[in-house]
Design a protein around this motif. Structure first.
Motif, PDB file in Angstrom:
ATOM      1  N   PHE A 133       0.846  -1.194   0.000  1.00  0.00           N
ATOM      2  CA  PHE A 133       0.000   0.000   0.000  1.00  0.00           C
ATOM      3  C   PHE A 133       0.878   1.238   0.000  1.00  0.00           C
ATOM      4  CE2 PHE A 133      -2.897   3.299   1.186  1.00  0.00           C
ATOM      5  CZ  PHE A 133      -4.086   2.914   0.575  1.00  0.00           C
ATOM      6  N   ILE A 134       0.633   2.118  -0.984  1.00  0.00           N
ATOM      7  CA  ILE A 134       1.349   3.382  -1.115  1.00  0.00           C
ATOM      8  C   ILE A 134       0.371   4.502  -0.798  1.00  0.00           C
ATOM      9  CG2 ILE A 134       2.698   4.874  -2.632  1.00  0.00           C
ATOM     10  CD1 ILE A 134       3.238   2.371  -4.351  1.00  0.00           C
ATOM     11  N   THR A 135       0.627   5.217   0.280  1.00  0.00           N
ATOM     12  CA  THR A 135      -0.292   6.280   0.677  1.00  0.00           C
ATOM     13  C   THR A 135       0.008   7.580  -0.067  1.00  0.00           C
ATOM     14  OG1 THR A 135      -1.138   7.597   2.532  1.00  0.00           O
ATOM     15  CG2 THR A 135       1.170   6.942   2.632  1.00  0.00           C
ATOM     16  N   ARG A 136      -1.037   8.370  -0.262  1.00  0.00           N
ATOM     17  CA  ARG A 136      -0.880   9.695  -0.864  1.00  0.00           C
ATOM     18  C   ARG A 136      -0.230  10.675   0.107  1.00  0.00           C
ATOM     19  NH1 ARG A 136      -6.284   8.455  -2.162  1.00  0.00           N
ATOM     20  NH2 ARG A 136      -7.032   9.980  -0.650  1.00  0.00           N
ATOM     21  N   GLY A 137      -0.158  10.309   1.385  1.00  0.00           N
ATOM     22  CA  GLY A 137       0.514  11.152   2.363  1.00  0.00           C
ATOM     23  C   GLY A 137      -0.298  12.362   2.755  1.00  0.00           C
ATOM     24  N   LEU A 138       0.354  13.262   3.491  1.00  0.00           N
ATOM     25  CA  LEU A 138      -0.339  14.405   4.083  1.00  0.00           C
ATOM     26  C   LEU A 138       0.082  15.743   3.476  1.00  0.00           C
ATOM     27  CD1 LEU A 138      -0.111  13.420   7.856  1.00  0.00           C
ATOM     28  CD2 LEU A 138      -2.067  13.142   6.328  1.00  0.00           C
ATOM     29  N   GLY A 139       1.377  16.015   3.423  1.00  0.00           N
ATOM     30  CA  GLY A 139       1.848  17.329   3.012  1.00  0.00           C
ATOM     31  C   GLY A 139       2.371  17.343   1.589  1.00  0.00           C
ATOM     32  N   THR A 140       2.949  18.480   1.225  1.00  0.00           N
ATOM     33  CA  THR A 140       3.581  18.626  -0.081  1.00  0.00           C
ATOM     34  C   THR A 140       4.982  19.189   0.118  1.00  0.00           C
ATOM     35  OG1 THR A 140       2.672  20.851  -0.391  1.00  0.00           O
ATOM     36  CG2 THR A 140       1.388  19.009  -1.237  1.00  0.00           C
ATOM     37  N   SER A 141       5.818  19.027  -0.897  1.00  0.00           N
ATOM     38  CA  SER A 141       7.219  19.433  -0.742  1.00  0.00           C
ATOM     39  C   SER A 141       7.731  20.292  -1.887  1.00  0.00           C
ATOM     40  CB  SER A 141       8.101  18.178  -0.635  1.00  0.00           C
ATOM     41  OG  SER A 141       7.962  17.371  -1.783  1.00  0.00           O
ATOM     42  N   ASN A 142       6.912  20.609  -2.863  1.00  0.00           N
ATOM     43  CA  ASN A 142       7.377  21.369  -4.025  1.00  0.00           C
ATOM     44  C   ASN A 142       7.047  22.855  -3.944  1.00  0.00           C
ATOM     45  OD1 ASN A 142       8.371  19.068  -5.252  1.00  0.00           O
ATOM     46  ND2 ASN A 142       6.433  18.616  -6.255  1.00  0.00           N
ATOM     47  N   PHE A 143       6.181  23.241  -3.011  1.00  0.00           N
ATOM     48  CA  PHE A 143       5.717  24.618  -2.944  1.00  0.00           C
ATOM     49  C   PHE A 143       5.730  25.101  -1.503  1.00  0.00           C
ATOM     50  CE2 PHE A 143       3.498  22.400  -6.373  1.00  0.00           C
ATOM     51  CZ  PHE A 143       3.874  23.166  -7.468  1.00  0.00           C
ATOM     52  N   GLU A 144       5.755  26.411  -1.358  1.00  0.00           N
ATOM     53  CA  GLU A 144       5.702  26.997  -0.023  1.00  0.00           C
ATOM     54  C   GLU A 144       4.352  26.758   0.636  1.00  0.00           C
ATOM     55  OE1 GLU A 144       7.957  28.414   1.834  1.00  0.00           O
ATOM     56  OE2 GLU A 144       9.586  28.358   0.380  1.00  0.00           O
TER      57      GLU A 144
END
Length: 321
Positions: free
Chosen positions: A267-278
């Motif tokens: 299982f690969i989760t979509r996760g919570l945060g992002t890392s490409n933008f402020e």
């Protein structure tokens, strides 16, 4: 007889449509990033409820969202909470923000991700994006992709983060396993350290309890003794647009959901945060908490459709001949 709009008006009309589309899409991306979905995964043999999440990328502007995630986790009353890495956003983050995990009312275990080591793929801009895509495709087909990884790896930063996490109730597993109680039985957790940082190794002598492997980047071909493999890293594609959906459906990439490595569920989760933008922006890849419950067989949000998976398995078998 209808008249055509003069050309200047046509250009203005088109500009208004483009502007409206841009504003609407940006608003939708902001909305998607601020919502939260709970996905349920049922796995035969799971001794009790387990919650899995990844990629929180904690920073000041998403700390309130992280606190809301913790509240929702506690409301689910899990026996165990697992976090799949990428706790930070970038080097120099205020590590004291990781105190948010101390509010979870259950034992917490985790692995580290590439951001936690300040490690990544060589190159920047378009070059880096292309290299990242190539690395994922090749890695999923069992090629050694270590040449794609950057030469930098900040072990001291990862050590400092681990110390803060441990202080706040999060046990970090770095190429090690531990057997812990969950519900009415035991779970063996195997934490594989980050692959992009060049630190991944599989510990030996893993016992025969119900065994969950955690590894940040979704590599799952090395763990034949696993009952379940959990990964993050992909953010669900972050912008789950049609080209990504097509690549995912034919098995060239894996952006999120339930997949299979032989008879082992991944299982690969979509996760919570992002890392490409402020700021937090997603499109069609809503942040996700995964609830793993006991059940008959294995079921959950699908990744590669079974028909595509079977077709690809057939191609691989033909190639092997």
């Amino acid at each position: 007889m209808q008249k055509d709009l003069p050309r200047p008006y046509q250009r203005h009309y088109l500009a208004v449509i483009l502007l409206f589309s841009l504003v609407s899409t940006t608003g939708l991306m902001f909305w998607d990033s601020g919502t939260m979905e709970i996905s349920t995964l049922t796995v035969n043999g799971t001794p009790g409820r387990i919650v899995f999440l990844a990629d929180p990328h904690i920073r000041p502007n998403n700390l309130d969202q992280a606190r809301g995630v913790v509240e929702r986790i506690n409301a689910l009353h899990p026996s165990l909470v697992l976090i799949g890495g990428d706790f930070v956003y970038r080097s120099g983050d205020d590590l004291s923000l990781q105190e948010v995990w101390s509010e979870i009312d259950a034992p917490v275990y985790a692995v580290l991700g590439n951001h936690d080591y300040n490690a990544g793929i060589k190159g920047s801009g378009v070059e880096g994006k292309v290299a990242c895509a190539m690395e994922e495709v090749l890695r999923l087909h069992d090629y050694n992709t270590s040449e794609f990884y950057s030469d930098t790896c900040d072990d001291a930063y990862a050590d400092a983060l681990e110390a803060v996490l441990e202080k706040n109730g999060v046990t970090v597993l770095r190429n090690e396993w531990v057997t812990v109680p969950a519900g009415g039985g035991n779970v063996t957790l195997v934490g594989v350290d980050d692959i992009w940082a060049g630190n991944a190794a599989v510990p030996g002598d893993v016992p025969g309890d119900f065994t969950i492997y955690m590894v940040h980047e979704p590599v799952e071909t090395r763990y034949p003794d696993a009952d379940l493999i959990l990964s993050g890293h992909t953010h669900g594609g972050q912008f789950d647009i049609l080209p990504l959906q097509l690549l995912n459906s034919v098995g060239l990439i894996r952006t999120g959901g339930l997949y299979w490595n032989g008879d082992i569920p991944v299982f690969i989760t979509r996760g919570l945060g992002t890392s490409n933008f402020e700021h937090e922006y997603r499109l069609g890849a809503t942040p996700e908490i995964v609830v793993i419950d006991p059940g008959t067989g294995v079921s959950g949000p699908a990744g590669i459709p079974a028909t595509a998976r079977d077709f690809l398995t057939g191609l691989v078998s033909i190639r092997a001949l």
